[in-house]
Design a protein around this motif. Structure first.
Motif, PDB file in Angstrom:
ATOM      1  N   SER A  73      -0.112   5.391  -3.052  1.00  0.00           N
ATOM      2  CA  SER A  73      -0.766   4.135  -3.405  1.00  0.00           C
ATOM      3  C   SER A  73      -2.017   4.415  -4.237  1.00  0.00           C
ATOM      4  N   ASP A  90       0.819  -1.211   0.000  1.00  0.00           N
ATOM      5  CA  ASP A  90       0.000   0.000   0.000  1.00  0.00           C
ATOM      6  C   ASP A  90       0.857   1.268   0.000  1.00  0.00           C
ATOM      7  N   GLU A  91       2.085   1.156  -0.544  1.00  0.00           N
ATOM      8  CA  GLU A  91       2.980   2.309  -0.590  1.00  0.00           C
ATOM      9  C   GLU A  91       3.592   2.478  -1.976  1.00  0.00           C
ATOM     10  N   LYS A  96       2.239   6.122   1.619  1.00  0.00           N
ATOM     11  CA  LYS A  96       0.894   5.558   1.441  1.00  0.00           C
ATOM     12  C   LYS A  96       0.039   6.464   0.567  1.00  0.00           C
ATOM     13  N   THR A 117      -4.214  -1.141  -3.624  1.00  0.00           N
ATOM     14  CA  THR A 117      -3.352  -1.931  -2.741  1.00  0.00           C
ATOM     15  C   THR A 117      -2.915  -3.239  -3.401  1.00  0.00           C
TER      16      THR A 117
END
Length: 303
Positions: free
Chosen positions: A139, A89-90, A136, A142
């Protein structure tokens, strides 16, 4: 009388210039005795600095930063990537620092400057450890899609304090960054809206409908100082760096929190009192640079 006076002034200037070239350390130490520098700055004063946002129209974010004659051009290009399994998620930030031969007579064509990868690593470490960018926020989906921010910094004129100018240009470029709008194409891939329109495949409704700014927090700024005998010189020129070799670079964020302190060797020991003085000078410098950056951002919003 006038011509003879002018001739005498010229001879005097030539003698000073010859002394400066033949005995550079003694030349600078004579100025230190008067607590002044050859460019007429007090020892603790940094050079005039400027920031111009949007210097590269084809980039998603860019800035031109100048500290004295030292000039850096920073440009950011955003690309959609598949995030790593460790950080699904980054997004990521990749930084490269370039020193073309035009920036200094000491940089030779075909031979990369030795300092370039060192500065690139310093920039990566500072931007990561400062927490300026929340990865994050980069993102998209995900585990499937995220932004990779490619930051390239080009040194156009290397006249000392290269890291300080490079960091200023990087921070300014991220302040100017507009993250592109994205959509999902027929293959289920996340692509930028402009690319989806151009590849001939019909795009669904945009995942992100319009460009957006990146939220920055704890923005870092730096000040490089020279330690020589009992003196501390803020924001050295290339000539000062070549003559007095002990450098200390302090990085503070906008709330005066210490991010890093870098001393790459040198004959002078960095005693606690000297480090504290460097940090105090950096606190003052951070306020100056924050004001310069805020004014550049405000001017851009007005335009």
């Amino acid at each position: 009388m006038g011509s003879s006076g002018a001739s005498g002034d010229l001879e005097g200037e030539m003698e000073v210039d010859a002394f400066r070239r033949l005995f550079p350390l003694r030349f600078h130490e004579r100025h230190l005795l008067e607590s002044i520098r050859p460019d007429a700055r007090p020892l603790g004063r940094a050079r005039e600095s400027t920031v111009a946002l949007g210097a590269v129209s084809s980039a998603d974010g860019s800035a031109l930063a100048k500290i004295g004659h030292t000039t850096m051009l920073a440009a950011i290009k955003m690309e959609v990537m598949t995030p790593s399994s460790e950080s699904p998620d980054e997004g990521c930030v990749a930084i490269d620092f370039h020193m073309p031969p035009i920036c200094s007579p000491f940089v030779r064509p075909g031979r990369p400057a030795e300092v370039a990868p060192v500065i690139a690593k310093q920039l990566s470490d500072v931007i990561s450890s400062s927490g300026m960018i929340n990865l994050k926020e980069l993102s998209l989906t995900t585990g499937k899609a995220a932004w990779m921010a490619y930051l390239d910094i080009y040194c156009l004129d290397a006249d000392g304090a290269l890291f300080d100018a490079a960091l200023l240009s990087a921070v300014a470029a991220f302040s100017h960054l507009q993250i592109p709008a994205v959509s999902i194409n027929e293959d289920g891939r996340v692509v930028t809206v402009s690319r989806a329109d151009g590849d001939g495949k019909q795009a669904k409704d945009p995942v992100i409908k319009e460009k957006r700014k990146l939220t920055l927090s704890c923005v870092p700024f730096s000040l490089t100082c020279i330690l020589h005998q009992k003196y501390i010189l803020a924001d050295p020129t290339a000539e000062e760096e070549s003559v007095m070799e002990t450098l200390v670079t302090v990085v503070l964020d906008s709330s005066s929190r210490l991010v890093s302190l870098y001393k790459p060797g040198g004959p002078v020991l960095a005693y606690t009192s000297a480090v504290q003085d460097c940090i105090a000078l950096t606190r003052h410098r951070v306020k100056e640079l924050q004001k310069i950056l805020n004014e550049a951002v405000s001017d851009m919003e007005v335009d």
